[in-house]
Design a protein around this motif. Sequence first.
Motif, PDB file in Angstrom:
ATOM      1  N   ALA A  76       0.811  -1.218   0.000  1.00 37.55           N
ATOM      2  CA  ALA A  76       0.000   0.000   0.000  1.00 37.55           C
ATOM      3  C   ALA A  76       0.845   1.269   0.000  1.00 37.55           C
ATOM      4  N   ILE A  77       2.019   1.230   0.649  1.00 38.11           N
ATOM      5  CA  ILE A  77       2.832   2.454   0.718  1.00 38.11           C
ATOM      6  C   ILE A  77       4.065   2.434  -0.177  1.00 38.11           C
ATOM      7  N   PHE A  78       4.410   1.299  -0.752  1.00 35.29           N
ATOM      8  CA  PHE A  78       5.645   1.186  -1.528  1.00 35.29           C
ATOM      9  C   PHE A  78       5.755   2.217  -2.651  1.00 35.29           C
ATOM     10  N   HIS A  79       4.777   2.267  -3.518  1.00 37.11           N
ATOM     11  CA  HIS A  79       4.902   3.119  -4.714  1.00 37.11           C
ATOM     12  C   HIS A  79       5.031   4.594  -4.352  1.00 37.11           C
ATOM     13  N   ARG A  80       4.268   5.016  -3.370  1.00 36.99           N
ATOM     14  CA  ARG A  80       4.331   6.428  -2.959  1.00 36.99           C
ATOM     15  C   ARG A  80       5.715   6.768  -2.396  1.00 36.99           C
ATOM     16  N   THR A  81       6.242   5.899  -1.539  1.00 36.34           N
ATOM     17  CA  THR A  81       7.564   6.179  -0.973  1.00 36.34           C
ATOM     18  C   THR A  81       8.643   6.074  -2.043  1.00 36.34           C
ATOM     19  N   PHE A  82       8.541   5.082  -2.908  1.00 33.18           N
ATOM     20  CA  PHE A  82       9.538   4.933  -3.971  1.00 33.18           C
ATOM     21  C   PHE A  82       9.543   6.160  -4.882  1.00 33.18           C
ATOM     22  N   ASP A  83       8.366   6.552  -5.343  1.00 31.74           N
ATOM     23  CA  ASP A  83       8.279   7.684  -6.267  1.00 31.74           C
ATOM     24  C   ASP A  83       8.870   8.947  -5.663  1.00 31.74           C
ATOM     25  N   GLN A  84       8.515   9.233  -4.420  1.00 35.46           N
ATOM     26  CA  GLN A  84       9.026  10.443  -3.771  1.00 35.46           C
ATOM     27  C   GLN A  84      10.527  10.349  -3.508  1.00 35.46           C
ATOM     28  N   ALA A  85      10.982   9.215  -3.002  1.00 36.90           N
ATOM     29  CA  ALA A  85      12.415   9.051  -2.708  1.00 36.90           C
ATOM     30  C   ALA A  85      13.242   9.167  -3.986  1.00 36.90           C
ATOM     31  N   TYR A  86      12.760   8.556  -5.050  1.00 46.11           N
ATOM     32  CA  TYR A  86      13.501   8.611  -6.312  1.00 46.11           C
ATOM     33  C   TYR A  86      13.527  10.032  -6.866  1.00 46.11           C
ATOM     34  N   ALA A  87      12.388  10.723  -6.803  1.00 46.37           N
ATOM     35  CA  ALA A  87      12.312  12.089  -7.333  1.00 46.37           C
ATOM     36  C   ALA A  87      13.215  13.047  -6.554  1.00 46.37           C
ATOM     37  N   ILE A  88      13.321  12.849  -5.246  1.00 48.03           N
ATOM     38  CA  ILE A  88      14.077  13.788  -4.412  1.00 48.03           C
ATOM     39  C   ILE A  88      15.544  13.399  -4.280  1.00 48.03           C
ATOM     40  N   PHE A  89      15.834  12.107  -4.185  1.00 48.77           N
ATOM     41  CA  PHE A  89      17.200  11.670  -3.921  1.00 48.77           C
ATOM     42  C   PHE A  89      17.884  11.015  -5.109  1.00 48.77           C
ATOM     43  N   GLY A  90      17.157  10.243  -5.893  1.00 47.49           N
ATOM     44  CA  GLY A  90      17.692   9.649  -7.108  1.00 47.49           C
ATOM     45  C   GLY A  90      18.655   8.500  -6.919  1.00 47.49           C
ATOM     46  N   ASP A  91      19.468   8.528  -5.894  1.00 46.64           N
ATOM     47  CA  ASP A  91      20.466   7.492  -5.644  1.00 46.64           C
ATOM     48  C   ASP A  91      19.796   6.180  -5.245  1.00 46.64           C
ATOM     49  N   ARG A  92      20.140   5.107  -5.945  1.00 45.74           N
ATOM     50  CA  ARG A  92      19.503   3.802  -5.730  1.00 45.74           C
ATOM     51  C   ARG A  92      19.616   3.329  -4.283  1.00 45.74           C
ATOM     52  N   GLU A  93      20.802   3.409  -3.695  1.00 48.97           N
ATOM     53  CA  GLU A  93      20.975   2.932  -2.320  1.00 48.97           C
ATOM     54  C   GLU A  93      20.162   3.753  -1.326  1.00 48.97           C
ATOM     55  N   THR A  94      20.134   5.052  -1.537  1.00 51.07           N
ATOM     56  CA  THR A  94      19.350   5.920  -0.655  1.00 51.07           C
ATOM     57  C   THR A  94      17.869   5.618  -0.795  1.00 51.07           C
ATOM     58  N   VAL A  95      17.407   5.433  -2.016  1.00 52.79           N
ATOM     59  CA  VAL A  95      16.003   5.107  -2.251  1.00 52.79           C
ATOM     60  C   VAL A  95      15.650   3.784  -1.569  1.00 52.79           C
ATOM     61  N   GLN A  96      16.492   2.779  -1.713  1.00 51.10           N
ATOM     62  CA  GLN A  96      16.230   1.484  -1.074  1.00 51.10           C
ATOM     63  C   GLN A  96      16.181   1.621   0.444  1.00 51.10           C
ATOM     64  N   PHE A  97      17.125   2.381   0.988  1.00 51.57           N
ATOM     65  CA  PHE A  97      17.130   2.601   2.440  1.00 51.57           C
ATOM     66  C   PHE A  97      15.833   3.259   2.882  1.00 51.57           C
ATOM     67  N   LEU A  98      15.424   4.311   2.183  1.00 53.43           N
ATOM     68  CA  LEU A  98      14.225   5.052   2.571  1.00 53.43           C
ATOM     69  C   LEU A  98      12.959   4.209   2.467  1.00 53.43           C
ATOM     70  N   ILE A  99      12.880   3.354   1.479  1.00 49.03           N
ATOM     71  CA  ILE A  99      11.711   2.474   1.356  1.00 49.03           C
ATOM     72  C   ILE A  99      11.656   1.512   2.553  1.00 49.03           C
ATOM     73  N   GLY A 100      12.779   0.905   2.888  1.00 48.82           N
ATOM     74  CA  GLY A 100      12.822   0.020   4.060  1.00 48.82           C
ATOM     75  C   GLY A 100      12.510   0.766   5.346  1.00 48.82           C
ATOM     76  N   HIS A 101      13.034   1.966   5.462  1.00 51.72           N
ATOM     77  CA  HIS A 101      12.803   2.829   6.616  1.00 51.72           C
ATOM     78  C   HIS A 101      11.306   3.129   6.759  1.00 51.72           C
ATOM     79  N   ALA A 102      10.662   3.513   5.662  1.00 49.73           N
ATOM     80  CA  ALA A 102       9.235   3.831   5.681  1.00 49.73           C
ATOM     81  C   ALA A 102       8.405   2.602   6.050  1.00 49.73           C
ATOM     82  N   MET A 103       8.767   1.470   5.508  1.00 52.65           N
ATOM     83  CA  MET A 103       8.011   0.248   5.797  1.00 52.65           C
ATOM     84  C   MET A 103       8.188  -0.183   7.245  1.00 52.65           C
ATOM     85  N   TYR A 104       9.390  -0.008   7.788  1.00 52.95           N
ATOM     86  CA  TYR A 104       9.631  -0.356   9.194  1.00 52.95           C
ATOM     87  C   TYR A 104       8.788   0.535  10.109  1.00 52.95           C
ATOM     88  N   ILE A 105       8.834   1.850   9.876  1.00 54.76           N
ATOM     89  CA  ILE A 105       8.044   2.770  10.697  1.00 54.76           C
ATOM     90  C   ILE A 105       6.559   2.464  10.535  1.00 54.76           C
TER      91      ILE A 105
END
Length: 185
Positions: free
Chosen positions: A116-145
């Motif tokens: 339910a939250i993956f696409h929204r977090t991915f889209d925003q993280a990618y648009a703002i940060f772009g870096d693959r590792e950072t995006v992956q970290f942020l998606i995991g971070h969002a899902m954990y919280i």
Amino acid sequence: MTVAEVISEKKYGSLARSVNEMIARLVSVPWYSNAGRENPYAEQKIKEFATCFGTRKLDVKWISKEKLGDTAKQLTFEGCELWNVLKDIPDQLKVKIDVQGKGKILEDLVYKMPEAIFHRTFDQAYAIFGDRETVQFLIGHAMYIGLLYCLYELAEEENPVSFLLDILEAGNIPLGPDGNIFYLV
């Protein structure tokens, strides 16, 4: 799948409704929209969060969004009073949920909430940060919280993770603790 249908209310009743409301809150977060902008509100929310766990000394440090990836890689949680409490909470909440007979809704939640939250977090993280590792970290971070937030709801416990959601809703990132420093972006 609409947010209202993430967890079946026909199957689980009013408890599903409250969990779906939590998921709706997560989906509506303006993920990372104020990353890199210091916000006294976010600092206060981190202190309130830490207080819930009896953490006496926690310094807040702001980092720029450009330093997020490097800082995330360096987080060790060693010697962190807050992490020593937090690390066991998911298992403790799961035990309470199982004792209350809610194991099946927890299974559904663990399966469906990330979707339910993956696409929204991915889209925003990618648009703002772009870096693959950072995006992956942020998606995991969002899902954990998000999962921890919902675990508290299912366990019918007071929900200190709401302070972290308040920060995310303000567009900042409660990155995490390292020692007695909590990093915000």
